[in-house]
Design an enzyme around this catalytic site. Structure first.
Site, PDB file in Angstrom:
ATOM      1  N   LYS A 140     136.508  -6.166  29.553  1.00 31.21           N
ATOM      2  CA  LYS A 140     137.739  -5.173  29.500  1.00 31.21           C
ATOM      3  C   LYS A 140     138.874  -6.077  30.411  1.00 31.21           C
ATOM      4  CE  LYS A 140     138.294  -1.319  28.423  1.00 31.21           C
ATOM      5  NZ  LYS A 140     138.499  -0.830  27.188  1.00 31.21           N
TER       6      LYS A 140
ATOM      7  N   TYR B 257     130.447  -6.104  31.020  1.00 32.55           N
ATOM      8  CA  TYR B 257     131.390  -4.964  30.457  1.00 32.55           C
ATOM      9  C   TYR B 257     132.842  -5.251  31.270  1.00 32.55           C
ATOM     10  CZ  TYR B 257     133.952  -0.531  30.797  1.00 32.55           C
ATOM     11  OH  TYR B 257     134.912   0.425  30.386  1.00 32.55           O
TER      12      TYR B 257
ATOM     13  N   VAL C 273     118.070   7.907  40.478  1.00 31.29           N
ATOM     14  CA  VAL C 273     119.169   7.319  41.206  1.00 31.29           C
ATOM     15  C   VAL C 273     119.205   5.885  41.526  1.00 31.29           C
ATOM     16  CG1 VAL C 273     120.542   7.470  43.466  1.00 31.29           C
ATOM     17  CG2 VAL C 273     119.681   9.715  42.286  1.00 31.29           C
TER      18      VAL C 273
ATOM     19  N   GLU D  13     132.382  -0.968  23.668  1.00 30.50           N
ATOM     20  CA  GLU D  13     131.153  -0.852  24.302  1.00 30.50           C
ATOM     21  C   GLU D  13     131.495  -0.568  25.576  1.00 30.50           C
ATOM     22  OE1 GLU D  13     128.196  -1.058  22.983  1.00 30.50           O
ATOM     23  OE2 GLU D  13     128.752  -1.417  20.911  1.00 30.50           O
TER      24      GLU D  13
ATOM     25  N   GLU E   6     137.202  -0.623  36.689  1.00 28.08           N
ATOM     26  CA  GLU E   6     136.432  -1.775  36.808  1.00 28.08           C
ATOM     27  C   GLU E   6     136.823  -3.019  36.943  1.00 28.08           C
ATOM     28  OE1 GLU E   6     132.108  -1.167  35.411  1.00 28.08           O
ATOM     29  OE2 GLU E   6     132.383   1.053  35.270  1.00 28.08           O
TER      30      GLU E   6
ATOM     31  N   THR F 206     140.128   0.129  32.385  1.00 22.02           N
ATOM     32  CA  THR F 206     139.372   0.839  33.500  1.00 22.02           C
ATOM     33  C   THR F 206     139.798   0.042  34.597  1.00 22.02           C
ATOM     34  OG1 THR F 206     136.986   1.015  34.032  1.00 22.02           O
ATOM     35  CG2 THR F 206     137.480  -0.985  32.587  1.00 22.02           C
TER      36      THR F 206
END
Ligand code: NAD
Ligand code: DAU
Length: 339
Positions: free
Chosen positions: A157, A153, A209, A84, A127, A125
């Protein structure tokens, strides 16, 4: 060589399948994908009849199905893209992120232990490193930067990365991890910034944005990510982490304005909307290690890559129009309707 590519019906996994089949005509690709909302067989349409390609519709957290696939295929390499992947969805519903990204990774690692493997590669990632402040452009993420996550998320990870490291140290599963910056290019699902903005500009829709638009991402053309993973699985050292990025930092506002100008539309389409919870300010990768140890360098600058990407979306309208006319429409309304 037989490579299992999990998440191969998604954005980066799909590009990797095309990249490997084109480059090595004696390699077999076994694509494993649960076909969630983000998986799309249209992405694999041109290879589905290739004799070097096989597809399994499997959830990587389904131990029995994964073991059965290993017994049938006896793969040499696993490259785990399945995840995901959307931060906003993880803020709405974290649980599936833990199931796929953590438990799914653990099931794959257990299969590698049980059946043996030449290499397990985890696609991670940048992140996992958290974010950098906007007023310190001298700072970059290196492989030594501590893990410090912001969203469910990125936490999932980072957890998966820790499991990969633990299975290497404890059980000798021969693994590598790559941590890449933001990708863009063909087959990118239109919930993410660049394809969302391209689709909205083409449909004369508002461009949402988040916050002030000053957040910075370090953009890498997806083919450059594929070439880096190709090098790591062949020449990377087991037990190592490799950062991947090409020094293409842009603010979100710069990215959005570039897309508007390339398509000849007006900046009046921009609409500032409520910020993402826990929104990371800046990501920036130091790719020194992969360059000096494996000789990797990206080949596509942001200015070239964004033009190629916009052209791809113009030439492949049916691919993304099929997506945005489906269940995506209710997702869009839920996420942006009253933002
Ligand atoms: P994506 O969301 O486009 O694709 C994910 C794919 O995984 C889909 O095909 C989906 O069907 C499949 N999948 C999801 N859950 C599954 C499950 N339980 N079992 C089997 N398949 C499942 O994602 P992406 O952007 O292509 O990202 C691929 C990987 O790269 C992810 O691990 C992500 O964390 C990582 N990554 C992405 C970026 C980026 O900018 N997109 C950057 C760095 C790393
Ligand atoms: O850095 C790598 C990560 O990049 C990957 O691990 C993730 O899987 C991938 O989704 C991506 O995460 P981001 O959160 O950076 O990407 P996203 O496209 O969702 O957002 C990019 C930036 O644009 C972010 O600052 C939020 C902002 N944004 C996003 C959307 C969808 C907007 O301003 N408006 C939007 O509508």
């Amino acid at each position: 060589m037989k490579i299992v590519v999990t998440g191969g019906a998604g954005f980066i996994g799909g590009n990797f399948v095309h990249y490997i089949l084109k480059k090595y005509n004696d390699y077999k690709i076994i694509c494993v994908d649960a076909l969630t909302y983000a998986g799309n067989m249209e992405t694999l349409a041109s290879v589905k009849d290739n004799s070097n390609f096989n597809f399994y519709k499997i959830d990587i957290a389904d131990r029995e199905a994964v073991y059965e696939m290993f017994e049938k295929e006896n793969p040499d390499i696993i490259v785990n893209f399945a995840a995901e992947s959307h931060v906003d969805r993880s803020i709405e519903n974290p649980e599936i992120f833990l199931k796929t990204n953590v438990i799914g990774t653990q099931v794959l690692l257990d299969a590698c232990r049980k059946y043996g493997i030449k290499r397990y590669h985890q696609v991670s990632t940048d992140e996992v490193y958290g974010d950098l402040p906007l007023d310190r452009p001298d700072l970059f993420f290196t492989e030594e930067t501590p893990l410090h996550t912001s969203s469910p998320y990125s936490a999932s990870k980072a957890s998966a990365d820790l499991l990969v490291g633990a299975y290497y140290r404890t059980f000798n599963v021969p693994s590598t991890i790559s941590r890449c910056s933001n990708n863009y290019g063909p087959y990118h699902f239109p919930e993410k910034l660049i394809p969302l903005m391209i689709a909205n500009v083409l449909n004369d829709k508002e461009l949402p944005v988040y916050g002030s638009g000053e957040n910075v991402r370090d953009w890498l053309y997806v083919e450059d990510h594929c070439s880096a993973i190709d090098l790591i699985i062949h020449n990377g050292k087991v037990g190592e982490v490799y950062n991947i990025g090409g020094h293409n930092e842009r603010t979100n506002l710069e990215v959005v304005k570039t897309i508007i100008h390339e398509l000849g539309k007006s900046e009046e389409l921009i609409k500032y909307v409520g910020d993402r919870k826990g929104h990371d300010m800046r990501y920036a990768i130091d790719p020194t290690k992969i360059h000096s140890e494996l000789g990797w360098l990206p080949t596509t600058t942001f200015d070239e890559g964004i033009k190629k990407t916009i052209k791809w979306y113009l030439d492949n309208k049916s691919w993304w129009e099929n997506i945005i006319s489906g269940e995506y429409a209710s997702y869009y309304e839920k996420m942006y309707g009253s933002r």
